[in-house]
Design a protein around this motif. Sequence first.
Motif, mmCIF file in Angstrom:
data_model
loop_
_atom_site.group_PDB
_atom_site.id
_atom_site.type_symbol
_atom_site.label_atom_id
_atom_site.label_comp_id
_atom_site.label_asym_id
_atom_site.label_seq_id
_atom_site.Cartn_x
_atom_site.Cartn_y
_atom_site.Cartn_z
ATOM 1 N N VAL A 1 -2.932 5.498 0.182
ATOM 2 C CA VAL A 1 -3.767 6.021 1.395
ATOM 3 C C VAL A 1 -4.538 7.284 1.215
ATOM 4 N N LEU B 1 0.931 -1.161 -0.056
ATOM 5 C CA LEU B 1 0.048 -0.045 -0.153
ATOM 6 C C LEU B 1 0.950 1.308 0.242
ATOM 7 N N VAL C 1 -7.616 6.439 -0.433
ATOM 8 C CA VAL C 1 -8.923 5.814 0.485
ATOM 9 C C VAL C 1 -9.267 7.138 1.285
ATOM 10 N N ALA C 2 -8.431 8.024 1.946
ATOM 11 C CA ALA C 2 -8.827 9.183 2.724
ATOM 12 C C ALA C 2 -9.890 9.830 2.073
ATOM 13 N N THR D 1 -13.136 1.293 4.411
ATOM 14 C CA THR D 1 -13.320 1.851 3.154
ATOM 15 C C THR D 1 -12.447 1.433 2.066
ATOM 16 N N MET E 1 -10.380 3.911 7.589
ATOM 17 C CA MET E 1 -9.684 3.845 6.277
ATOM 18 C C MET E 1 -9.585 2.322 5.749
#
Lengths: 100, 483
Positions: free
Chosen positions: A8, A3, A11-12, B362, B359
């Motif tokens: 990140v 990842l 996704v945020a 999701t 997170m």
Amino acid sequence: MPLTEKDVRYVAELAHLDLTDEEIRKFQPQLDAILGYMQKLNQLDTTQVEPMAQVIAPGGVSLPLRPDRIHESLPQEVALANAPEAGAGHFKVPSVIERE
Amino acid sequence: MDLTALTADEVRELLRNKKASAEEVCREHLNRIRQKNPEVRAYLTLSEERALKQARKVDRLVAEGKPLPILAGVPVAVKDAIVTRGVRTTCASKILENYIPPYDSTAVARLEAAGAVILGKTNCDEFAMGSSTENSAYFPTRNPRNPDRVPGGSSGGSAAAVAANLATVALGSDTGGSIRQPAAFCGIAGMMGTYGRVSRYGLVAFASSLDHIGPFGRSVRDVARALKVIAGCDPADSTTADIPVPDYEATLEEDVRGVTVGVPQEYFNGLSPEIGDNIQKGIDRLAKLGCKIACISLPHTEYAIACYYIICTAEASSNLARYDGVRYGLRAAGHDGLREMYKKTRDAGFGAEVKRRIMLGTYVLSSGYYEAYYRKAQQVRSLIARDFLEAFDEVDVIVTPTSPIPPFKLGEKVDDPLQMYLADIYTVTASLAGIPGISVPCGLTRTEPHLPVGMQMLARHFDEARLLQVARAFEKSGGFELM
């Protein structure tokens, strides 16, 4: 596939979280380690297994229906009492239509 | 007489015989809270006015010679994840710092209807996400048995309140062990009924296919009594089962000779002797009581943590979408437009663990990953549930450790979320299967500083009566004090 910080951030954005750069840097290795651990499930062959979406006890009934009757609900002023901003019997929000 | 050291049935007897009033019992607890709470920090909010009003109501019943309800005058603490009308409910989050619920949860309403006195709201991990109560946005709670240690979590404040005699009974919520593990850490009893046994109406939602409300007590009888009161069908929660609630106390003292107790080998592989020795002694005690001990296997146990943390985070990311700064809770200032308001509000209002779980959830639900993570976890959940169904063809009750480790030091695990998750291994399995579980004290660790050890007992769906019976027999035999 590990990842990345870019993942990140993506996704945020989906989660409506305005993370700081510091938070992104902290979460990236943590989330990567946890998601890596979750790969463990791939050791199991589940092609013939039904997914379990809810708990149904043996002999139990799923999703019982109740009679559709009108019952008492909260008065408007009570329902609005916890709103950060309310007026004229409504919740107030910033302008929804964004300008170009 | 110390009015704060009594059990629920003792409180009711005292009132019935007019040896104390409900108001005295209530005031004695409030006094003790004023003395001890600054050190234990079990409570976030006190509902003193509401408590005294209810106590006086109970005292009027006594004065009028009316029959006393089953929990008459019993002081109760309620986890701050369970809503109380007119009493601030924060879920230990900054995003709900000033939230005053306009209604009562069914569990709280049923407790008060049964005469219980709600003293206040207890600390927990923010949105019930955690295993130590250190994720509270306000302050950590200390373990009353050892102030350097965590009380467990997420219902750590409720467990600590009961263990420190700051309440007789408490309500907690359990999604993956959040009642059973803090009960074990604080040396008391704590129970999660079958999924569908207790209404979750008014429980702040974390993971809806796993969330439960359940009781803590210092005796098995108190747990049985409180469970009986809060259990049962509720039109406001469509997941509650329309199955009659048995009188758990009526069968509590029954003989357990011939009851088959399964010991799953997977729960003992690699278990440290400081926990394992006590659990083995506990199993020996059950054998002495006439239970038949059988070795069993729950082969998918090692997949439970990965399975649980995919499902619970996925459900959490969906449930927590409601915190957007519109209808209630925090709204961040200084935003430009609606989307930015959402994002700034959620960043300012949620703590690190909640953000981490949103997170993760999701991610596992996002396009391209849904099949590989979420659907896969739901399939593995079927396998874990099937393990239990097959085991219960052979045995009546399953006995395991509640936690692989004793209460740890405050701050010890906060920086390693995966290690914290892995410690939930013995409790998440029952949550995934939807079966009932109880944790009862099983002595103290042999080595200094002698910390509480909990033994978990599990039973078939809706077989809470059997579970309580075995727990009570174990308690009566002195099992709680095993060394």
